[in-house]
Design an enzyme around this catalytic site. Structure first.
Site, PDB file in Angstrom:
ATOM      1  N   GLY A  36       1.635  -9.142  -4.083  1.00  0.00           N
ATOM      2  CA  GLY A  36       2.351  -8.060  -4.723  1.00  0.00           C
ATOM      3  C   GLY A  36       3.616  -7.727  -3.925  1.00  0.00           C
ATOM      4  O   GLY A  36       3.928  -8.348  -2.903  1.00  0.00           O
TER       5      GLY A  36
ATOM      6  N   THR B  79      -7.797 -11.167  -5.436  1.00  0.00           N
ATOM      7  CA  THR B  79      -8.673 -12.344  -5.389  1.00  0.00           C
ATOM      8  C   THR B  79      -9.982 -12.084  -6.128  1.00  0.00           C
ATOM      9  O   THR B  79     -10.464 -12.943  -6.877  1.00  0.00           O
ATOM     10  CB  THR B  79      -8.958 -12.723  -3.927  1.00  0.00           C
TER      11      THR B  79
ATOM     12  N   SER C  67      -1.633  -6.531  -0.682  1.00  0.00           N
ATOM     13  CA  SER C  67      -2.791  -7.050   0.035  1.00  0.00           C
ATOM     14  C   SER C  67      -3.873  -5.985   0.134  1.00  0.00           C
ATOM     15  O   SER C  67      -3.614  -4.853   0.528  1.00  0.00           O
ATOM     16  CB  SER C  67      -2.366  -7.502   1.429  1.00  0.00           C
ATOM     17  N   GLY C  68      -5.103  -6.362  -0.223  1.00  0.00           N
ATOM     18  CA  GLY C  68      -6.217  -5.433  -0.183  1.00  0.00           C
ATOM     19  C   GLY C  68      -6.454  -4.701  -1.480  1.00  0.00           C
ATOM     20  O   GLY C  68      -7.370  -3.878  -1.575  1.00  0.00           O
TER      21      GLY C  68
ATOM     22  N   GLU D 226       5.891  -6.212  -1.286  1.00  0.00           N
ATOM     23  CA  GLU D 226       5.558  -5.821   0.080  1.00  0.00           C
ATOM     24  C   GLU D 226       6.712  -5.066   0.717  1.00  0.00           C
ATOM     25  O   GLU D 226       7.862  -5.540   0.717  1.00  0.00           O
ATOM     26  CB  GLU D 226       5.215  -7.062   0.923  1.00  0.00           C
TER      27      GLU D 226
ATOM     28  N   SER E 173      -7.853 -11.279   2.980  1.00  0.00           N
ATOM     29  CA  SER E 173      -6.537 -11.276   2.346  1.00  0.00           C
ATOM     30  C   SER E 173      -6.074 -12.705   2.062  1.00  0.00           C
ATOM     31  O   SER E 173      -6.133 -13.580   2.923  1.00  0.00           O
ATOM     32  CB  SER E 173      -5.520 -10.581   3.261  1.00  0.00           C
ATOM     33  N   SER E 174      -5.611 -12.940   0.830  1.00  0.00           N
ATOM     34  CA  SER E 174      -5.058 -14.254   0.472  1.00  0.00           C
ATOM     35  C   SER E 174      -3.669 -14.368   1.075  1.00  0.00           C
ATOM     36  O   SER E 174      -2.782 -13.571   0.778  1.00  0.00           O
ATOM     37  CB  SER E 174      -4.977 -14.403  -1.049  1.00  0.00           C
TER      38      SER E 174
ATOM     39  N   ASN F 295      -6.761  -5.774   4.678  1.00  0.00           N
ATOM     40  CA  ASN F 295      -7.788  -6.445   3.870  1.00  0.00           C
ATOM     41  C   ASN F 295      -8.530  -7.434   4.764  1.00  0.00           C
ATOM     42  O   ASN F 295      -7.916  -8.209   5.490  1.00  0.00           O
ATOM     43  CB  ASN F 295      -7.115  -7.176   2.692  1.00  0.00           C
TER      44      ASN F 295
END
Length: 1139
Positions: A390, A115, A110-111, A392, A163-164, A160
């Site tokens: 990704g 996206t 994330s970040g 985590e 973040s998605s 992020n």
């Protein structure tokens, strides 16, 4: 530019190493340092073969412009510096030209910028594919689906700001030309727990904040919401506002994107109602209430939020309130209802909120797919874009991290398999011996998680489905029993004694050694999250709602289709989805983008080595480089290789005449490169060690310097020789021109000297001749002068003689005249004296006679003198009056109102009477001049005056216009020959009018004909007869009092002509038409007068309906024209310009 030339050309001006396969030496430290060096110089993209590593710069960069798109368009992958556009172009061209389906896998934590990377790929493909109205519409819909999904699926996290919180896979479908036809989106594992609870420093999904910040006051009032974020329990307040995010503007963007994608306005309102309902749902609180049987029951504290939520969703309040207090369990034919305590009620509330939002999100994805799907069923090419979590590793890892890491294990497995497969296929294709590459195969980890018998997911499903008490601890006990001997599973309570003293491993946790490292999972919540239960009572209450989406979101709530089977668990569903995704990816050619976050502070120019190293490890990038360079680190076709390095060997420089492979062999043998450092394939040269490539590059660079010096030398020599030859040619030209100039100048001097000599000789000769001529002329003039003097002398002598003789004769005449004058004057004086004496006698005699008469008549004169003098005076005054009146008489025009002023007061009556008599006399004289035709015209004008004067504002402008009648000359115009055959009688008036259509108020041009017995309407273009009405059927005419030309012909009710209703017409000659119609009607046999109604509002019969025609004074916006508009079925408004 060839692949080899382009790739190694990157080494010339590249910062660090652009392709990690060529990194030497290859260590984790050198790998990180190379990334850091490039990042600090603004190079955020690096290759590992065909894999792109992308570092998030946390700032806008000028490398995504339209010029950059054109720069990378249709270029070789290694031709330019590393860029995400290069990978997107390679994938698009492979799909378009080689007919290979593609997929682009974007991974990272994330970040890291996943996206944004997917957006860049889609925007590049949209920019380079075809154009056209339909194609542009498809591209716009595909691009505008992102803002909608981001609003509902993205949130602000500590890592992020956008973040998605879901995985997305989009298949973009293309036709045979490479133009987009549509797409299909699949979503994976939405983090729905975020709806009810967010970690500290994070926010709920964007749509909640966008709605409250960007919606209008009316919208919020309709949704029963307030802008104050603090009034909603589901929204965290510590991170409500985010720097750089404008929620209000983003809400407008989302509304616009939904409109472009194809959402109807009622669908948008339905979605916003559900979002508002979720916010209201979070405000519902419960209180305990004891029952008689000793069980606790929950009750809603404040029912206001519950009421508003039910109104938004169209749910019966009592049914939903009961669903929060009771739970019904069905087993075959038995139903058992149990009460819910406060904790269970809160659980049910949150479960409903999570399920409602999750299903709403799935419906949004399905609705977008319905809009962007391909409309044609022809064979399609597909490019897939995967944007998913990704790997985590958090301090506290739960069920979500376990599922995400399982998906990344599968992606890593397919990545290694496809990379090795691609390497092996190329080696076999080129005839190079394939050597097995040792690498870590994570299939054993995937089997630990997904095995149908002993896998962790299978045991979790089994634990959720078994009867009895099921807890997270019982699930951990089962793992400790079955997975204890697995080399990648660790637990403090397992039978493996080596972990009994591992204090870093808590009792309520287990640890899995993934390919990216060890991850500690806390089992708390595994069972509940895997169950993902929603009480059937809530499902049925939702299904009964009147909301348009509820029956679609909760189909299991249908009481007719009650399914007692337990719904599939979250783990089972996700494993099936991942399996489908893997099969889909295996059918396509993969392209990889590995996204890395350089720091946790979201700041540019900060590179945290430890954080990047951690991501490099769990992304398996070092493993990727080792696989790529396990056999041969570099390979390239013979032709570009020879073209690039041919200057290193005298035999191949400057041109090699034989096959390219032989040239490369000669080149490498001449450079004395060891045989084990390279191999010859069928079409490519394979180089084992990157150091060999760098050695070739160093030699090439030195050789290029020598060649550059040689080229400079040759160029300078050529330049000087060229300059010398140019100067030599210039000198010859200058000399030739100078000699020409000198000869021309000499010739001009000789020519001018000759002309001067000639002129002097000619002048001397001319002067000699002139002198001779002058002498002869003077001789002739002297003779003439002497003769003239002689003749003058003779003439003067004769003149003196004649003058003397004349003077003598004149003196005699003067003396004689003087004598005669004197005699005459004496006679005159005598005659005057005699006349005076005679006159004196006459005067004295006259006076004497007068005196005698006055003495005789004095006695009579004094009695009648007054009357005679008065009468004489009056006669003289009258005579003078009439003579003056004769001189000042007005003109003979009847309209001339002038009359001479009265001079004497006693003649006032006479003056007025004479004026009247004179006017009558000149009117009689004026009438005697009229013909019968002119008399009829004035009678029509008089009748028009009686009808319209002081009633119709249009009348004054018609007074000075003559009434012509037949304006179209029907009898003489060949265009109306067909119409002329239909008219037997004399045409009284023929003109063009507009027939008003009551449906829209617009006019259609028609020919208006009036005869003694009927009136007709015909088409202006064709002359075809449209209507014929006998005059006997016309009952009246209606007009307004204003300056318009509208008039309505009213027909008698019940007559044959009245079947279609009255006629509403418009004409510039309204006064003439109605006047002639009125006279003609009056002259008919029945002598029935036609009624002319002058009103600003009247009714017109159209078929079965009466329509009101209303005339209004128009404003400036109407201009100077009359407009007619239909307001409704029973009203036509005519706007007339103000006079």
């Amino acid at each position: 530019m060839s692949k080899m030339e382009a790739k190694t050309s990157l080494l010339d001006n590249m910062i660090g190493v652009g392709d990690m396969v060529l990194l030497e030496p290859l260590t984790e430290e050198s790998f990180i340092n190379n990334l850091k060096n490039r990042f600090e110089h603004g190079e955020i993209y690096t290759y590992i073969g065909s894999v792109v590593i992308s570092l998030n710069p946390y700032k806008p960069l000028p490398i995504y412009t339209a010029d950059k798109v054109e720069e990378y368009r249709n270029r070789n992958f290694y031709e330019l510096s590393p860029h995400i556009y290069a990978l997107a172009d390679e994938a698009y061209r492979s799909l378009r030209d080689q007919d290979k389906d593609q997929c682009i896998l974007i991974t990272g934590e994330s970040g890291a910028g996943k996206t944004e990377a997917s957006k860049l790929v889609m925007s590049y493909v949209a920019a380079v594919c075809g154009k056209g109205q339909e194609v542009n519409k498809v591209k716009e819909q595909l691009l505008q689906s992102n803002p909608v999904l981001e609003a509902f699926g993205n949130a602000k996290t500590v890592r992020n700001d956008n973040s998605s919180r879901f995985g997305k896979y989009m298949d973009i479908e293309f036709d045979f030309k490479g133009d987009p036809l549509g797409g299909v989106i699949s979503n994976y594992l939405l983090e729905k727990s975020r709806v009810v609870k967010q970690p500290r420093g994070e926010r709920n999904f964007h749509i909640f904040y966008q709605l409250l910040s960007g919606a209008s006051e009316d919208t919020l009032k309709t949704l029963k919401l307030d802008r104050d974020l603090g009034k909603y329990n589901y929204l965290s307040l510590d991170s409500a506002s985010v720097n750089g995010l404008d929620d209000a503007a983003n809400f407008r963007t989302v509304r616009n994107a939904m409109q472009i994608v194809g959402f109807m306005e009622d669908e948008v309102q339905s979605v916003l109602q559900l979002v508002a309902a979720i916010l209201k749902l979070g405000n519902i609180e419960f209180k305990p209430e004891s029952r008689v049987n000793g069980f606790d029951e929950s009750r809603v504290k404040d029912k206001n939020d519950l009421k508003e939520m039910c109104e938004l969703m169209g749910i019966e309040q009592a049914a939903l309130e009961r669903a929060f207090s009771f739970r019904t369990v069905e087993a075959r034919t038995d139903k058992v209802s149990t009460t819910l305590n406060v904790a269970q009620a809160y659980y049910a509330r949150d479960a409903l909120a999570k399920n409602l939002y999750s299903r709403l999100f799935s419906w949004l994805v399905a609705r977008i797919n319905e809009s962007i799907k391909a409309q044609f069923k022809a064979r399609k090419k597909v490019m897939g874009v995967l944007d998913i979590y990704g790997f985590e590793i958090f301090e506290d890892n739960s069920f979500e991290q376990f599922i995400i890491n399982y998906c990344n294990e599968k992606l890593q497995q397919i990545f290694i398999e496809l990379t090795l497969k691609e390497e092996q296929e190329e080696y076999v294709r080129e005839g190079i011996e394939w050597t097995n590459i040792e690498y870590f195969n994570n299939a054993i980890i995937c089997d630990l998680i997904e095995n149908n018998q002993s896998g962790i997911l299978a045991m979790l499903d089994e634990e959720c489905l078994r009867p009895g008490t099921v807890t997270d601890e019982t699930f951990l006990d089962k793992l400790n029993t079955i997975c204890a001997e697995h080399q990648h599973f660790e637990s403090r309570l397992s039978k493996n004694s080596k972990f009994l003293t591992d204090h870093s491993l808590p009792h309520s946790c287990f640890r899995i050694q993934h390919y990216a490292g060890k991850v500690l999972y806390r089992v708390e919540g595994f069972v509940d999250k895997n169950n993902d239960l929603l009480y059937r009572d809530l499902s049925q209450a939702m299904y009964k709602a009147n909301h348009s989406l509820m029956k679609l979101l909760f189909p299991e709530g249908n009481p007719i289709k009650v399914n007692l089977k337990r719904p599939p668990t979250a783990g089972f569903q996700f494993r099936a989805s991942v399996g489908t995704l893997m099969k889909n990816l295996l059918t396509k050619n993969p392209n990889y983008i590995r996204c890395i976050k350089p720091n946790d502070k979201k700041a540019s120019h900060i590179f945290t080595d430890s954080l990047v190293c951690h991501q490099v490890r769990y992304l398996g990038l070092m493993e990727n480089v080792r696989v790529r360079r396990a056999g041969y680190a570099f390979r390239q076709a013979y032709e570009p290789c020879l073209e690039r390095y041919k200057m290193l060997c005298k035999q191949t420089w400057p041109h090699w005449r034989g096959p390219a492979r032989e040239g490369v062999e000669v080149l490498l043998n001449d450079l004395q490169i060891p045989q084990e450092e390279f191999s010859y394939g069928r079409s490519k040269i394979f180089i084992r060690n990157p150091r060999t490539l760098f050695t070739l590059e160093e030699k090439r660079a030195r050789c290029l310097e020598d060649l550059a010096t040689l080229i400079q030398k040759i160029y300078r020599g050529w330049k000087q020789r060229t300059l010398f030859l140019l100067m030599k040619r210039s000198q010859i030209v200058v000399a030739a021109w100078y000699r020409r100039y000198a000869q021309q100048k000499k010739y001009q001097q000789i020519k001018s000297s000759t002309i001067v000599v000639q002129s002097f000789i000619r002048g001397w000769k001319a002067r000699m001749i002139l002198r001779e001529l002058k002498y002869q002329k003077r001789c002739k003039e002297a003779v003439t002068t002497i003769a003239a003097y002689w003749h003058g002398t003779q003439a003067r002598r004769e003149l003196r003689r004649l003058k003397e003789e004349k003077r003598r004769r004149h003196a005699v005449s003067v003396i004689w005249a003087s004598w005669q004058g004197m005699k005459a004057r004496r006679e005159l004086r005598r005659l005057k004296e005699e006349a005076r004496r005679k006159h004196a006698v006459a005067v004295i005699w006259a006076y004497w006679l007068g005196l005698k008469v006055r003495r005789e008549y004095r006695k009579f004169f004094r009695a009648n003198a007054g009357k005679k003098i008065y009468k004489f005076t009056i006669q003289r005054i009258m005579q003078k009056y009439f003579l003056e009146l004769k001189k000042t008489m007005p003109s003979m025009s009847p309209i001339d109102k002038s009359w001479p002023p009265r001079q004497y007061l006693f003649l006032e009556g006479t003056h007025t009477e004479l004026r009247r008599i004179f006017h009558l006399w000149r009117c009689k004289k004026y009438r005697e001049q009229f013909t019968e035709q002119k008399k009829a015209i004035y009678e029509e004008k008089l009748e028009a005056s009686e009808i319209f004067k002081d009633k119709k504002a249009l009348y004054p402008s018609s007074v000075g216009q003559p009434f012509r009648g037949d304006y179209l000359e029907i009898k003489m115009n060949p265009k109306y020959q067909k119409l002329n055959t239909l008219v037997d009688e004399k045409v009284i008036i023929a003109d063009v009018v507009n027939k008003i259509n009551r449906a829209n108020g617009k006019g259609a041009a028609r020919i208006f004909l009036l005869t003694k017995s009927s009136l007709m309407l015909a088409d202006l273009k064709t002359g075809q007869l449209k209507a014929s009405v006998p005059l006997a059927d016309v009952s009246g005419v209606s007009v307004s009092s204003q300056t318009d030309g509208f008039f309505a012909l009213r027909l008698k009710e019940g007559s044959a002509s009245a079947a279609k209703g009255d006629f509403l017409l418009s004409s510039e000659r309204l006064i003439e038409i109605i006047t002639k119609l009125h006279r003609t009607k009056a002259g008919c046999e029945d002598r029935e007068q036609i009624n002319v109604d002058i009103l600003d509002e009247f009714l017109v019969q159209f078929k079965q309906h009466k329509v009101c025609v209303k005339f209004l004074q128009g404003g400036p916006k109407n201009g100077n024209s009359v407009t007619c508009k239909r307001k409704n079925n029973r009203l036509l408004e005519v706007s007339v310009p103000s006079p």
